[in-house]
Design a protein around this motif. Sequence first.
Motif, PDB file in Angstrom:
ATOM      1  N   ASP A 149       0.828  -1.216   0.000  1.00 28.45           N
ATOM      2  CA  ASP A 149       0.000   0.000   0.000  1.00 28.45           C
ATOM      3  C   ASP A 149       0.857   1.259   0.000  1.00 28.45           C
ATOM      4  O   ASP A 149       0.539   2.246  -0.678  1.00 28.45           O
ATOM      5  N   CYS A 344     -15.468  -3.148  -1.712  1.00 26.76           N
ATOM      6  CA  CYS A 344     -14.125  -2.757  -2.121  1.00 26.76           C
ATOM      7  C   CYS A 344     -13.666  -1.567  -1.275  1.00 26.76           C
ATOM      8  O   CYS A 344     -14.275  -0.487  -1.333  1.00 26.76           O
ATOM      9  N   ASP A 346     -10.753   1.265   0.284  1.00 27.98           N
ATOM     10  CA  ASP A 346      -9.782   2.179  -0.300  1.00 27.98           C
ATOM     11  C   ASP A 346      -8.635   2.341   0.702  1.00 27.98           C
ATOM     12  O   ASP A 346      -8.795   3.014   1.726  1.00 27.98           O
ATOM     13  N   PRO A 347      -7.461   1.715   0.470  1.00 28.06           N
ATOM     14  CA  PRO A 347      -7.123   0.918  -0.705  1.00 28.06           C
ATOM     15  C   PRO A 347      -7.742  -0.486  -0.653  1.00 28.06           C
ATOM     16  O   PRO A 347      -8.056  -0.989   0.426  1.00 28.06           O
ATOM     17  N   LYS A 463      -3.503  -5.672  -5.829  1.00 28.71           N
ATOM     18  CA  LYS A 463      -3.797  -4.438  -5.112  1.00 28.71           C
ATOM     19  C   LYS A 463      -3.652  -3.189  -5.980  1.00 28.71           C
ATOM     20  O   LYS A 463      -4.294  -2.173  -5.716  1.00 28.71           O
ATOM     21  N   ARG A 467      -7.080  -0.481  -8.198  1.00 31.62           N
ATOM     22  CA  ARG A 467      -6.967   0.863  -7.631  1.00 31.62           C
ATOM     23  C   ARG A 467      -6.736   1.907  -8.707  1.00 31.62           C
ATOM     24  O   ARG A 467      -7.363   2.979  -8.683  1.00 31.62           O
TER      25      ARG A 467
END
Length: 508
Positions: A149, A344, A346-347, A463, A467
């Motif tokens: 992340d 979903c 965030d992230p 990931k 995004r």
Amino acid sequence: MHLLFFLFLAPLLFIARYLISLLSLTYTTRSLRSLPGPFWARFTRLWYFRRVANGHFEEDNIQLHKKYGPVVRIAPDHYSINDRASLKTIYGTGTKFTKSAWYEGWKHPDPERWALFPDRDIKRHGETRKRFSSLYSMSSLVHYEEFVDQCADVFFQRLSEFAERDVKFNLGEWFQFYAFDVIGEITYGQRFGFLDKGHDIDGTITALQNLMAYSTLIGIYHEWHPSLFGTMSHFSWSGAGGRAYIMRYVQEKIARFKSQPKSDIDHGSLKTQTFLEKMVLAKDKDPEKVTDYHVFIMGLSNVIAGSDTTAISLSSIMYYLLHYPTVLQNLREEIDESITQGRCSDPITFKESQEMPYFQAVMKEALRMHSATGLPFWRVVPSGGAELSGHYFPEGTVVGVNAWVSHNDETVFPDAKTFRPERWIEAETDPARLKIMNELYMPFGLGSRTCLGKHISILEMSKLIPRILREFDFSTGMQKWDTSNYWFVKPTNFEAKVRRRDVKLEKS
């Protein structure tokens, strides 16, 4: 006079010895005489060397099998195979087929300085892999998610800057910056700095690319490696020099970590421990099982193999999405729906990405279309010989399967050159068909030698792609990218432009 006679005779003796060994390879094994292949491949490794040096052997290999069938001779004692049953025999569980001498080019010539990837000792490799497989397992991914992340945040910021400036940039290069920095975070708890600086720091990526080219080519004439390595390693531009540079870098990172007083080392929670921290703790717990050399080779393996495979796979996903707008639209709809339905974050978490079936199919299809590795996984036929694809191969023969050949098998993947993620979803209703597809699917290798970092690579892709797709639109003017295959089939000019998406999504 005697000296002149010797100077004249020595080359003749060398040539005679070469011809004798060549004739022995070519004619003593009756069962292999009839196997087809390019004419010069019957007599010399030079044909294979030249084709690999051209940098596109993945396509050459596919065409060779289309022309000659399931077994193709590509050097006097090297055979490329495209056969599902043989795949199991060569790479399956408990196989006695060891890695070939080609892998010697990927390690230091000193036999005491072995490394995991090129290790030809089955027992030692198995023992080493057992010691560290838990660090790379699916269950360990949660320990590295925060590191991913952090790098994704910086990558996201760089994309925002490109969007504001409305400029073209090499997306493939930036994917490598991302993958390299993730490996830095996971392994050492610190980014290398590629995402921050925006360029190849200290020529590290160039050194790695030179290493790939050197190892790939010298492996074909592996007997020259011990003689050349020492001299070549003094030149920074050489592949041997690249290996020396990467080795020094890893040694310095480990030394810096160890030089810290134990009281100053913040091991963090189990969830955020770095790879090096886990390794050093394991060594402190059992120094006979985990030695300093084990710590070094695992850190080295992460750096050498950890960036290219992921960067190429990320590039492949985006390249095919941009060339198949309908697939991109379908994926966007899945991502947007996951956001609006509150599935979903965030992230995005790794677990959430696994619950997007179309995204999983997109990743799988992209890696089928463009696998990171583009040469056969060479193995040596064990004692007693082996029956492969209807032919008897004697002990010592070198055989291998190329992922690109398997992935383009039209009998298993109809219309194989078309990017169609739906093929994987459709196969879910036909278990027998899906089983065959999975047996031939090998972007990370097969069997006990499957890439140890496979799950970390999948984590990085899982990931990042959702995004950036939910926040940005990408475009590329190129019809077809250029690639260079020195073990890894790397794009060289994946240029793109990016802009912010004009979409506001709210959770329901």
